[in-house]
Design a protein around this motif. Structure first.
Motif, mmCIF file in Angstrom:
data_model
loop_
_atom_site.group_PDB
_atom_site.id
_atom_site.type_symbol
_atom_site.label_atom_id
_atom_site.label_comp_id
_atom_site.label_asym_id
_atom_site.label_seq_id
_atom_site.Cartn_x
_atom_site.Cartn_y
_atom_site.Cartn_z
ATOM 1 N N VAL A 26 0.647 4.104 -2.952
ATOM 2 C CA VAL A 26 0.129 5.582 -2.809
ATOM 3 C C VAL A 26 1.059 6.300 -3.642
ATOM 4 O O VAL A 26 1.241 7.377 -4.077
ATOM 5 C CB VAL A 26 -0.149 5.905 -1.417
ATOM 6 N N CYS A 27 2.424 6.058 -3.423
ATOM 7 C CA CYS A 27 3.874 6.854 -3.861
ATOM 8 C C CYS A 27 3.470 6.600 -5.561
ATOM 9 O O CYS A 27 3.540 7.926 -6.105
ATOM 10 C CB CYS A 27 4.927 6.344 -3.493
ATOM 11 N N GLU A 51 0.884 -1.115 -0.157
ATOM 12 C CA GLU A 51 -0.073 -0.027 -0.009
ATOM 13 C C GLU A 51 0.843 1.362 0.027
ATOM 14 O O GLU A 51 0.498 2.319 -0.382
ATOM 15 C CB GLU A 51 -1.149 -0.040 1.131
ATOM 16 N N SER A 52 2.011 1.191 0.760
ATOM 17 C CA SER A 52 2.980 2.372 0.717
ATOM 18 C C SER A 52 3.402 2.671 -0.746
ATOM 19 O O SER A 52 3.475 3.546 -1.092
ATOM 20 C CB SER A 52 4.186 1.945 1.601
ATOM 21 N N HIS A 101 -2.345 6.616 9.767
ATOM 22 C CA HIS A 101 -1.869 5.796 8.160
ATOM 23 C C HIS A 101 -2.385 6.998 7.211
ATOM 24 O O HIS A 101 -3.702 6.497 6.936
ATOM 25 C CB HIS A 101 -2.187 4.637 8.155
ATOM 26 N N SER A 150 -6.201 7.581 1.308
ATOM 27 C CA SER A 150 -5.691 8.402 0.317
ATOM 28 C C SER A 150 -6.547 8.286 -0.767
ATOM 29 O O SER A 150 -6.308 8.909 -1.888
ATOM 30 C CB SER A 150 -4.134 8.069 -0.020
ATOM 31 N N MET A 199 -4.079 12.316 0.034
ATOM 32 C CA MET A 199 -2.997 12.053 -0.834
ATOM 33 C C MET A 199 -2.501 13.355 -1.151
ATOM 34 O O MET A 199 -1.078 13.156 -1.786
ATOM 35 C CB MET A 199 -4.075 11.749 -2.186
ATOM 36 N N GLU A 206 -1.623 6.741 4.223
ATOM 37 C CA GLU A 206 -1.599 5.979 2.830
ATOM 38 C C GLU A 206 -3.008 4.952 2.975
ATOM 39 O O GLU A 206 -3.393 4.195 1.797
ATOM 40 C CB GLU A 206 -0.559 5.000 2.752
ATOM 41 N N ARG A 207 -3.647 4.835 4.139
ATOM 42 C CA ARG A 207 -5.093 4.127 4.232
ATOM 43 C C ARG A 207 -6.156 5.055 4.225
ATOM 44 O O ARG A 207 -7.263 4.595 4.228
ATOM 45 C CB ARG A 207 -4.919 3.402 5.729
ATOM 46 N N PHE A 209 0.971 13.137 -0.162
ATOM 47 C CA PHE A 209 2.144 12.341 -1.019
ATOM 48 C C PHE A 209 2.320 13.153 -2.064
ATOM 49 O O PHE A 209 3.752 13.224 -2.808
ATOM 50 C CB PHE A 209 1.596 11.029 -1.576
ATOM 51 N N GLY A 243 6.908 2.072 6.337
ATOM 52 C CA GLY A 243 5.706 1.655 6.842
ATOM 53 C C GLY A 243 5.552 1.079 7.988
ATOM 54 O O GLY A 243 6.260 1.133 8.768
#
Lengths: 267, 156
Positions: free
Chosen positions: A25-26, A21-22, A224, A229, A252, A226-227, A255, A56
């Motif tokens: 999202v990047c 997931e990390s 988090h 985004s 988001m 990334e959870r 990022f 992460g």
């Protein structure tokens, strides 16, 4: 170079579980990302080719001794510390934040560990606690994580047993406030700060949810992003249609900020 | 006035202790020399001593036996329980600064019926084998505690 995308190394210590997931999202935010598996054969020099690092969540080394303690002593963290001094971005989320605090990179004002992420103090749940919270962005200074603009209040999940920012240094929090290093604080839906549970889910001093270094290129954050985004990840996603759900949610921007910051550095 | 007496309980794994092994390997990696490192869960209780049922040695022994058998504190399949501190190596006890032991006390008194226990605390006892006391203290500060929420003391 016009189309060159920043490269992020997603650092994966044994026991962590958020690497995919990390990475995703990047990539969605317009960067390249590789997962770097940390084991005895990895040469820390491999990190020199990356523009930033994402450590992460999970349980590195099973949280043996205490969360983040073993990973903090890994040579790869010495290298990340070195690369961060050059201005590269480092994002530590949850267990990644615990590792950054245990290395002393966060808050990074002295060459020693200045903070702890101690076991939660929560009147309802002992140990691991998993819920959605609100955090307030109140840093006026521009840094690598708010360059794209961040909503004043973000809805974001937490999932940890040791997330209580604390310190025995009575002057440190004042210094962090003065330096504008406290990027996120736990708050209610309207942005009001209350130090009590459930607004503050773990008893963190000054409701701290995320801290940067003084230079603003390293962030340790317990919730988090990334959870949260994409719209489909938000708890009220049902109100949107499929197309809307695939679109970026407010987190988001964190990022996108990293990408913008790194693109500026690459020019 | 009710008086109390202390009971210390040490719970050690009889299967390989991955936490102690990882700690030892990490200490080696960061340059410390140590022959062995052991880890035990440490519990300390204050027990009502005025209650006639608890003042005789037999009652104290009975209480210890019951404590050892609570599968909350130890699992007979993988732990060895002792009520005496072994006299080997350098002993360092690590505790959380703000852990009042209220959760443990509540479990023992309200759930398991140990009404004679007045207070309880817990920590981690590390035994350093083959190093000087001052080096054990350095290793503790470097790896085994975060001084912002934990503290340590040498046990003699």
């Amino acid at each position: 170079m016009a189309n060159k995308r920043p490269k992020i190394a997603v650092i994966w210590f044994p026991g962590q579980n958020c690497e995919d997931e990390s990475k995703l999202v990047c990539e969605f935010a317009g960067m390249k990302a590789d997962i770097i598996v940390v084991n005895s054969s990895v040469d820390p020099k491999i990190l020199e080719q990356y523009d930033g690092f994402f450590i992460g969540g999970g349980w590195s080394y099973e949280d043996r001794i205490r969360a983040g303690a073993i990973a903090a002593k890994d040579p790869i963290m010495l290298k990340i510390k070195e690369e961060a001094k050059k201005g590269k971005v480092v994002l530590g989320v949850c267990n990644g934040a615990q590792i950054l605090v245990e290395t002393g990179i966060i808050p990074g004002l002295r060459d020693k560990v200045q903070l702890a992420l101690a076991p939660n103090t929560n009147p309802k749940v002992f140990g691991y606690y998993n819920t959605w919270v609100y955090v307030k962005h109140e840093c006026k200074k521009t840094n690598a994580f708010n360059l794209a603009g961040i909503d004043e209040v973000l809805h974001i999940p937490v999932a940890h047993g040791e997330g209580r920012f604390t310190t025995t240094d009575k002057e440190l929090i004042k210094q962090l406030i003065k330096n504008e290093q406290i990027l996120f604080r736990y708050c209610d839906e309207d942005g009001n700060i209350d130090e009590k549970y459930p607004i503050n889910p773990n008893g963190a001093v000054y409701n701290i949810a995320g801290i940067t270094n003084k230079e603003g290129n390293v962030l340790a954050i317990m919730p988090h992003p990334e959870r949260a985004s994409w719209n489909k990840q938000l708890p009220y996603f049902e109100q949107h249609n499929f197309e809307e759900n695939e679109k970026a949610a407010p987190c988001m921007k964190l990022f996108e900020s990293i990408r913008m910051y790194l693109e500026k550095r690459m020019k | 006035m009710t008086s109390t007496k202390p009971i210390e309980m040490f719970v050690r794994l009889v299967v390989p202790d991955n936490i102690a092994l990882t700690a030892k390997h990490t200490l080696h990696k960061i340059g410390f020399k140590i022959a062995d490192l052991r880890r035990e869960d440490y519990y300390s209780f204050s027990v009502d001593a005025k209650d006639p049922k608890n003042t005789k040695d037999k009652n104290t022994e009975d209480l210890k036996n019951l404590l050892a058998k609570t599968d909350i504190l130890a699992n007979a399949n993988k732990h060895k329980v002792s009520f005496d501190l072994e006299r080997d190596g350098t002993k360092i006890l690590v505790t959380d600064i703000d852990n009042t032991g209220q959760g443990l006390l509540h479990t023992l008194r309200e759930r398991l019926g140990f009404a004679q226990i007045q207070s309880a605390s817990s920590g981690t006892l590390w035994t350093f084998i083959g190093c000087k006391e001052e080096d054990a203290v350095k290793m503790t500060k470097e790896l085994l505690i975060n001084e912002h929420y934990q503290e340590f003391k040498l046990l003699q």
